[in-house]
Write an enzyme that holds these catalytic residues in place. Sequence first.
Site, PDB file in Angstrom:
ATOM      1  N   GLY A  11     -14.214  48.946 -30.537  1.00  0.00           N
ATOM      2  CA  GLY A  11     -15.529  48.859 -31.284  1.00  0.00           C
ATOM      3  C   GLY A  11     -16.473  48.114 -30.963  1.00  0.00           C
ATOM      4  O   GLY A  11     -17.323  47.707 -31.693  1.00  0.00           O
ATOM      5  N   SER A  14     -20.936  48.581 -32.063  1.00  0.00           N
ATOM      6  CA  SER A  14     -21.388  48.047 -33.429  1.00  0.00           C
ATOM      7  C   SER A  14     -20.731  46.692 -33.880  1.00  0.00           C
ATOM      8  O   SER A  14     -19.558  46.459 -33.510  1.00  0.00           O
ATOM      9  CB  SER A  14     -21.397  49.252 -34.470  1.00  0.00           C
ATOM     10  OG  SER A  14     -21.924  48.846 -35.571  1.00  0.00           O
ATOM     11  N   GLY A  15     -21.566  46.020 -34.635  1.00  0.00           N
ATOM     12  CA  GLY A  15     -20.920  45.053 -35.382  1.00  0.00           C
ATOM     13  C   GLY A  15     -20.200  44.040 -34.777  1.00  0.00           C
ATOM     14  O   GLY A  15     -20.525  43.298 -33.949  1.00  0.00           O
ATOM     15  N   ASP A  50     -11.550  58.033 -28.320  1.00  0.00           N
ATOM     16  CA  ASP A  50     -11.383  58.433 -29.855  1.00  0.00           C
ATOM     17  C   ASP A  50      -9.945  57.875 -30.297  1.00  0.00           C
ATOM     18  O   ASP A  50      -8.959  58.348 -30.024  1.00  0.00           O
ATOM     19  CB  ASP A  50     -11.497  59.895 -30.267  1.00  0.00           C
ATOM     20  CG  ASP A  50     -11.252  59.966 -31.653  1.00  0.00           C
ATOM     21  OD1 ASP A  50     -11.074  59.295 -32.295  1.00  0.00           O
ATOM     22  OD2 ASP A  50     -11.685  61.260 -32.040  1.00  0.00           O
ATOM     23  N   LEU A  51     -10.065  56.708 -30.865  1.00  0.00           N
ATOM     24  CA  LEU A  51      -8.563  56.048 -31.141  1.00  0.00           C
ATOM     25  C   LEU A  51      -7.954  56.663 -32.286  1.00  0.00           C
ATOM     26  O   LEU A  51      -6.902  56.096 -32.711  1.00  0.00           O
ATOM     27  CB  LEU A  51      -9.173  54.461 -31.365  1.00  0.00           C
ATOM     28  CG  LEU A  51      -9.815  53.791 -30.265  1.00  0.00           C
ATOM     29  CD1 LEU A  51     -10.213  52.322 -30.438  1.00  0.00           C
ATOM     30  CD2 LEU A  51      -8.781  53.712 -28.981  1.00  0.00           C
ATOM     31  N   SER A 116      -8.604  42.192 -42.336  1.00  0.00           N
ATOM     32  CA  SER A 116      -9.353  41.986 -43.622  1.00  0.00           C
ATOM     33  C   SER A 116      -8.703  41.382 -44.479  1.00  0.00           C
ATOM     34  O   SER A 116      -7.578  41.379 -44.932  1.00  0.00           O
ATOM     35  CB  SER A 116      -9.741  43.529 -44.065  1.00  0.00           C
ATOM     36  OG  SER A 116     -10.699  43.306 -45.187  1.00  0.00           O
ATOM     37  N   TYR A 155      -7.967  52.135 -46.876  1.00  0.00           N
ATOM     38  CA  TYR A 155      -8.387  51.025 -46.186  1.00  0.00           C
ATOM     39  C   TYR A 155      -7.533  49.934 -46.159  1.00  0.00           C
ATOM     40  O   TYR A 155      -7.152  49.410 -45.557  1.00  0.00           O
ATOM     41  CB  TYR A 155      -9.980  50.671 -46.632  1.00  0.00           C
ATOM     42  CG  TYR A 155     -10.422  49.822 -45.802  1.00  0.00           C
ATOM     43  CD1 TYR A 155     -10.902  49.946 -44.326  1.00  0.00           C
ATOM     44  CD2 TYR A 155     -10.422  48.443 -46.280  1.00  0.00           C
ATOM     45  CE1 TYR A 155     -11.514  48.965 -43.665  1.00  0.00           C
ATOM     46  CE2 TYR A 155     -11.044  47.369 -45.446  1.00  0.00           C
ATOM     47  CZ  TYR A 155     -11.551  47.498 -44.125  1.00  0.00           C
ATOM     48  OH  TYR A 155     -12.165  46.679 -43.522  1.00  0.00           O
TER      49      TYR A 155
HETATM   50  P1  NAD Z   1     -18.866  48.684 -37.623  1.00  0.00           P
HETATM   51  O1  NAD Z   1     -18.898  50.077 -38.378  1.00  0.00           O
HETATM   52  O2  NAD Z   1     -20.281  48.238 -37.286  1.00  0.00           O
HETATM   53  O3  NAD Z   1     -17.957  48.994 -36.137  1.00  0.00           O
HETATM   54  C1  NAD Z   1     -16.844  49.738 -36.145  1.00  0.00           C
HETATM   55  C2  NAD Z   1     -16.840  50.472 -34.742  1.00  0.00           C
HETATM   56  O4  NAD Z   1     -15.775  51.005 -34.587  1.00  0.00           O
HETATM   57  C3  NAD Z   1     -18.071  51.305 -34.531  1.00  0.00           C
HETATM   58  O5  NAD Z   1     -18.810  51.035 -33.406  1.00  0.00           O
HETATM   59  C4  NAD Z   1     -17.360  52.752 -34.575  1.00  0.00           C
HETATM   60  O6  NAD Z   1     -17.748  53.603 -33.698  1.00  0.00           O
HETATM   61  C5  NAD Z   1     -15.916  52.277 -33.927  1.00  0.00           C
HETATM   62  N1  NAD Z   1     -14.678  53.545 -34.133  1.00  0.00           N
HETATM   63  C6  NAD Z   1     -14.699  54.011 -35.419  1.00  0.00           C
HETATM   64  N2  NAD Z   1     -14.165  55.046 -35.594  1.00  0.00           N
HETATM   65  C7  NAD Z   1     -13.590  54.795 -33.933  1.00  0.00           C
HETATM   66  C8  NAD Z   1     -12.679  55.547 -33.257  1.00  0.00           C
HETATM   67  N3  NAD Z   1     -12.178  56.777 -33.824  1.00  0.00           N
HETATM   68  N4  NAD Z   1     -12.554  55.393 -32.012  1.00  0.00           N
HETATM   69  C9  NAD Z   1     -13.133  54.541 -31.260  1.00  0.00           C
HETATM   70  N5  NAD Z   1     -13.828  53.804 -32.077  1.00  0.00           N
HETATM   71  C10 NAD Z   1     -14.106  54.017 -33.405  1.00  0.00           C
HETATM   72  O7  NAD Z   1     -18.003  47.859 -38.449  1.00  0.00           O
HETATM   73  P2  NAD Z   1     -17.583  46.413 -38.326  1.00  0.00           P
HETATM   74  O8  NAD Z   1     -18.012  45.729 -39.751  1.00  0.00           O
HETATM   75  O9  NAD Z   1     -18.020  45.668 -37.102  1.00  0.00           O
HETATM   76  O10 NAD Z   1     -15.918  46.352 -38.323  1.00  0.00           O
HETATM   77  C11 NAD Z   1     -15.060  45.850 -37.556  1.00  0.00           C
HETATM   78  C12 NAD Z   1     -13.797  45.560 -37.743  1.00  0.00           C
HETATM   79  O11 NAD Z   1     -13.745  44.623 -38.525  1.00  0.00           O
HETATM   80  C13 NAD Z   1     -13.149  46.976 -38.519  1.00  0.00           C
HETATM   81  O12 NAD Z   1     -11.655  46.980 -38.194  1.00  0.00           O
HETATM   82  C14 NAD Z   1     -13.243  46.371 -40.028  1.00  0.00           C
HETATM   83  O13 NAD Z   1     -12.406  47.259 -40.726  1.00  0.00           O
HETATM   84  C15 NAD Z   1     -13.141  45.020 -39.807  1.00  0.00           C
HETATM   85  N6  NAD Z   1     -13.635  44.238 -41.119  1.00  0.00           N
HETATM   86  C16 NAD Z   1     -15.164  44.477 -41.333  1.00  0.00           C
HETATM   87  C17 NAD Z   1     -15.516  43.811 -42.501  1.00  0.00           C
HETATM   88  C18 NAD Z   1     -17.076  43.937 -43.159  1.00  0.00           C
HETATM   89  O14 NAD Z   1     -17.259  43.495 -44.236  1.00  0.00           O
HETATM   90  N7  NAD Z   1     -18.041  44.460 -42.019  1.00  0.00           N
HETATM   91  C19 NAD Z   1     -14.570  42.964 -43.246  1.00  0.00           C
HETATM   92  C20 NAD Z   1     -13.142  42.755 -42.930  1.00  0.00           C
HETATM   93  C21 NAD Z   1     -12.692  43.491 -41.754  1.00  0.00           C
END
Ligand code: NAD
Length: 257
Positions: A11, A14-15, A50-51, A116, A155
């Site tokens: 991941g 992003s983020g 692609d996971l 989460s 989710y």
């Molecule tokens: P984000 O969308 O910014 O990042 C998620 C990343 O996962 C992206 O870069 C995306 O390309 C990658 N991804 C998605 N599908 C994929 C696949 N098939 N193969 C490989 N990579 C893939 O989101 P984030 O907020 O940084 O989320 C990161 C983690 O934190 C996630 O597991 C999310 O569920 C968890 N989370 C987020 C929040 C929130 O509020 N943002 C809260 C609780 C938990």
Amino acid sequence: MLQGKKIIVTGTASGIGAATAALLSQQGAEVIGVDIQRPAQFKGQFVQADLSRQDSIDALVAALPQGLNGLANIAGLPPTRPAPAVLRVNLVGLKYLSTQLLPKLADGAAIVNLASLAGLGWADAKDTILAADGLGFDEVDAFCQQHGIEGARSYFFSKEALIAWTLQNRWTWRARGIRMNAVSPGPVDTPILQDFIETLGARAEEDMRTMDRPGTPADIAPVVAFLLSDASGWIRGTNIPTDGGMYANVLCQMNGL
Ligand code: NAD
């Protein structure tokens, strides 16, 4: 703190994944990033994968070196995406990558799963979680239909099952010193925050009113880094809510404190 450690972070485009990869590098780790999208800028090695697909994970594992000291499973899809896709990435693919990578992990390695607050009600979904044990990529659509997992439920279920899996594996690889833990953020300001607000509607607005602010990726990354470090060596099978007090607030309300 992580000097000399070779760590896989999924991941990373992003983020939270991007922030974690940057922090681990700052702390001296050699980071290998993984994502379906190529990050705009990334320091270190990157492997596109692609996971949600077994063949892509197999190719990824084959491309990775031996002697890895950590795996941060951060890639994830939000609740607005189709239910089977969410389950494939957030649960089935994550579990498959983790178990396939075991032979390439060094003794003493740490695995950290990004769960989460959405998963904290896992005990109520125990039967469905047990039914999902060993779920294959090709079986996900039928499983969702059979268990009524549709819409945003996918989710919540993916994160419930992930927390349960983390707890279940508290001692699975203890002989090799390999530990697994989870981190459960509350709402974090990343590109998918809007998906949660859309999905949860009034409930999200109410939750946000109890908060001083949403989290940022920089609030979550240090917790992941700690769980990957030797400083957390006796922490196993734990799930750490990282949420500005939101889970404590839920517990206080539930228990009349
Ligand atoms: P984000 O969308 O910014 O990042 C998620 C990343 O996962 C992206 O870069 C995306 O390309 C990658 N991804 C998605 N599908 C994929 C696949 N098939 N193969 C490989 N990579 C893939 O989101 P984030 O907020 O940084 O989320 C990161 C983690 O934190 C996630 O597991 C999310 O569920 C968890 N989370 C987020 C929040 C929130 O509020 N943002 C809260 C609780 C938990």
